[in-house]
Motif scaffolding. Sequence first.
Motif, PDB file in Angstrom:
ATOM      1  N   THR A  12       0.819  -1.211   0.000  1.00 49.93           N
ATOM      2  CA  THR A  12       0.000   0.000   0.000  1.00 49.93           C
ATOM      3  C   THR A  12       0.855   1.263   0.000  1.00 49.93           C
ATOM      4  O   THR A  12       0.370   2.332  -0.331  1.00 49.93           O
ATOM      5  CB  THR A  12      -0.950   0.031   1.213  1.00 49.93           C
ATOM      6  OG1 THR A  12      -0.172  -0.007   2.401  1.00 49.93           O
ATOM      7  CG2 THR A  12      -1.908  -1.131   1.180  1.00 49.93           C
ATOM      8  N   PHE A  13       2.134   1.132   0.354  1.00 49.31           N
ATOM      9  CA  PHE A  13       3.022   2.288   0.386  1.00 49.31           C
ATOM     10  C   PHE A  13       3.701   2.555  -0.959  1.00 49.31           C
ATOM     11  O   PHE A  13       4.354   3.583  -1.126  1.00 49.31           O
ATOM     12  CB  PHE A  13       4.096   2.122   1.469  1.00 49.31           C
ATOM     13  CG  PHE A  13       3.535   2.151   2.856  1.00 49.31           C
ATOM     14  CD1 PHE A  13       3.066   3.332   3.396  1.00 49.31           C
ATOM     15  CD2 PHE A  13       3.468   1.001   3.610  1.00 49.31           C
ATOM     16  CE1 PHE A  13       2.542   3.373   4.668  1.00 49.31           C
ATOM     17  CE2 PHE A  13       2.940   1.023   4.885  1.00 49.31           C
ATOM     18  CZ  PHE A  13       2.476   2.211   5.418  1.00 49.31           C
ATOM     19  N   VAL A  14       3.577   1.645  -1.905  1.00 46.79           N
ATOM     20  CA  VAL A  14       4.232   1.808  -3.211  1.00 46.79           C
ATOM     21  C   VAL A  14       3.794   3.094  -3.897  1.00 46.79           C
ATOM     22  O   VAL A  14       4.644   3.870  -4.356  1.00 46.79           O
ATOM     23  CB  VAL A  14       4.012   0.577  -4.102  1.00 46.79           C
ATOM     24  CG1 VAL A  14       4.483   0.818  -5.523  1.00 46.79           C
ATOM     25  CG2 VAL A  14       4.722  -0.635  -3.507  1.00 46.79           C
ATOM     26  N   PRO A  15       2.501   3.399  -4.006  1.00 48.93           N
ATOM     27  CA  PRO A  15       2.113   4.665  -4.654  1.00 48.93           C
ATOM     28  C   PRO A  15       2.678   5.890  -3.939  1.00 48.93           C
ATOM     29  O   PRO A  15       3.093   6.857  -4.586  1.00 48.93           O
ATOM     30  CB  PRO A  15       0.581   4.653  -4.605  1.00 48.93           C
ATOM     31  CG  PRO A  15       0.215   3.226  -4.478  1.00 48.93           C
ATOM     32  CD  PRO A  15       1.319   2.592  -3.689  1.00 48.93           C
ATOM     33  N   THR A  16       2.730   5.861  -2.610  1.00 45.98           N
ATOM     34  CA  THR A  16       3.267   6.994  -1.856  1.00 45.98           C
ATOM     35  C   THR A  16       4.756   7.170  -2.121  1.00 45.98           C
ATOM     36  O   THR A  16       5.227   8.292  -2.345  1.00 45.98           O
ATOM     37  CB  THR A  16       3.031   6.785  -0.355  1.00 45.98           C
ATOM     38  OG1 THR A  16       1.633   6.598  -0.136  1.00 45.98           O
ATOM     39  CG2 THR A  16       3.533   7.961   0.446  1.00 45.98           C
ATOM     40  N   VAL A  17       5.487   6.081  -2.130  1.00 46.70           N
ATOM     41  CA  VAL A  17       6.923   6.145  -2.394  1.00 46.70           C
ATOM     42  C   VAL A  17       7.177   6.644  -3.814  1.00 46.70           C
ATOM     43  O   VAL A  17       8.053   7.492  -4.043  1.00 46.70           O
ATOM     44  CB  VAL A  17       7.587   4.773  -2.152  1.00 46.70           C
ATOM     45  CG1 VAL A  17       9.023   4.754  -2.633  1.00 46.70           C
ATOM     46  CG2 VAL A  17       7.511   4.410  -0.678  1.00 46.70           C
ATOM     47  N   LEU A  18       6.403   6.144  -4.768  1.00 48.77           N
ATOM     48  CA  LEU A  18       6.546   6.616  -6.155  1.00 48.77           C
ATOM     49  C   LEU A  18       6.245   8.110  -6.258  1.00 48.77           C
ATOM     50  O   LEU A  18       6.922   8.841  -6.982  1.00 48.77           O
ATOM     51  CB  LEU A  18       5.639   5.816  -7.087  1.00 48.77           C
ATOM     52  CG  LEU A  18       6.044   4.369  -7.331  1.00 48.77           C
ATOM     53  CD1 LEU A  18       4.991   3.667  -8.177  1.00 48.77           C
ATOM     54  CD2 LEU A  18       7.405   4.285  -7.985  1.00 48.77           C
ATOM     55  N   HIS A  19       5.236   8.562  -5.530  1.00 46.37           N
ATOM     56  CA  HIS A  19       4.875   9.978  -5.538  1.00 46.37           C
ATOM     57  C   HIS A  19       6.018  10.823  -4.984  1.00 46.37           C
ATOM     58  O   HIS A  19       6.361  11.869  -5.549  1.00 46.37           O
ATOM     59  CB  HIS A  19       3.603  10.183  -4.719  1.00 46.37           C
ATOM     60  CG  HIS A  19       3.108  11.578  -4.732  1.00 46.37           C
ATOM     61  ND1 HIS A  19       3.336  12.447  -3.694  1.00 46.37           N
ATOM     62  CD2 HIS A  19       2.417  12.283  -5.659  1.00 46.37           C
ATOM     63  CE1 HIS A  19       2.803  13.614  -3.970  1.00 46.37           C
ATOM     64  NE2 HIS A  19       2.243  13.538  -5.157  1.00 46.37           N
ATOM     65  N   VAL A  20       6.630  10.373  -3.897  1.00 42.38           N
ATOM     66  CA  VAL A  20       7.755  11.098  -3.304  1.00 42.38           C
ATOM     67  C   VAL A  20       8.914  11.174  -4.285  1.00 42.38           C
ATOM     68  O   VAL A  20       9.548  12.227  -4.455  1.00 42.38           O
ATOM     69  CB  VAL A  20       8.187  10.430  -1.977  1.00 42.38           C
ATOM     70  CG1 VAL A  20       9.520  10.963  -1.503  1.00 42.38           C
ATOM     71  CG2 VAL A  20       7.124  10.622  -0.919  1.00 42.38           C
ATOM     72  N   ILE A  21       9.207  10.076  -4.966  1.00 40.63           N
ATOM     73  CA  ILE A  21      10.301  10.051  -5.934  1.00 40.63           C
ATOM     74  C   ILE A  21      10.028  11.015  -7.082  1.00 40.63           C
ATOM     75  O   ILE A  21      10.916  11.762  -7.502  1.00 40.63           O
ATOM     76  CB  ILE A  21      10.538   8.614  -6.447  1.00 40.63           C
ATOM     77  CG1 ILE A  21      11.104   7.753  -5.314  1.00 40.63           C
ATOM     78  CG2 ILE A  21      11.461   8.600  -7.658  1.00 40.63           C
ATOM     79  CD1 ILE A  21      11.142   6.274  -5.621  1.00 40.63           C
ATOM     80  N   VAL A  22       8.802  11.023  -7.576  1.00 45.95           N
ATOM     81  CA  VAL A  22       8.442  11.934  -8.675  1.00 45.95           C
ATOM     82  C   VAL A  22       8.583  13.385  -8.228  1.00 45.95           C
ATOM     83  O   VAL A  22       9.127  14.226  -8.959  1.00 45.95           O
ATOM     84  CB  VAL A  22       7.017  11.639  -9.187  1.00 45.95           C
ATOM     85  CG1 VAL A  22       6.508  12.743 -10.090  1.00 45.95           C
ATOM     86  CG2 VAL A  22       6.990  10.303  -9.909  1.00 45.95           C
ATOM     87  N   ILE A  23       8.114  13.713  -7.026  1.00 46.82           N
ATOM     88  CA  ILE A  23       8.215  15.082  -6.511  1.00 46.82           C
ATOM     89  C   ILE A  23       9.677  15.495  -6.380  1.00 46.82           C
ATOM     90  O   ILE A  23      10.064  16.607  -6.765  1.00 46.82           O
ATOM     91  CB  ILE A  23       7.505  15.214  -5.146  1.00 46.82           C
ATOM     92  CG1 ILE A  23       6.009  15.013  -5.304  1.00 46.82           C
ATOM     93  CG2 ILE A  23       7.796  16.553  -4.489  1.00 46.82           C
ATOM     94  CD1 ILE A  23       5.319  16.035  -6.157  1.00 46.82           C
TER      95      ILE A  23
END
Length: 92
Positions: A36-47
């Motif tokens: 469930t944390f994969v989308p959040t981690v991807l979002h942080v990386i993109v930012i």
Amino acid sequence: HATSFERIFYVPFLADLAKPGALFDPDQTEYFGLLTFVPTVLHVIVIMRLNTTYRKVAEWLTARENHRLLEHHEHSLIAKRFIFEAFDCYIS
């Protein structure tokens, strides 16, 4: 029910992955719910990547302004970086 603004960002395939029993189900017990944390981690990386790109663009734009004083150059750079990063971080 999604608003017209939310429909712009709605991706049915990704929404299906968050349904009960799917890969990103927040209530899953398999893998201790870490998926469930994969989308959040991807979002942080993109930012972080966007901020790096915005910093380079801000530095390039400020250098092209050809300020006489270093102080004016720094103020202009700070203003640009603030605008870029505020937009990037606070809008998302």
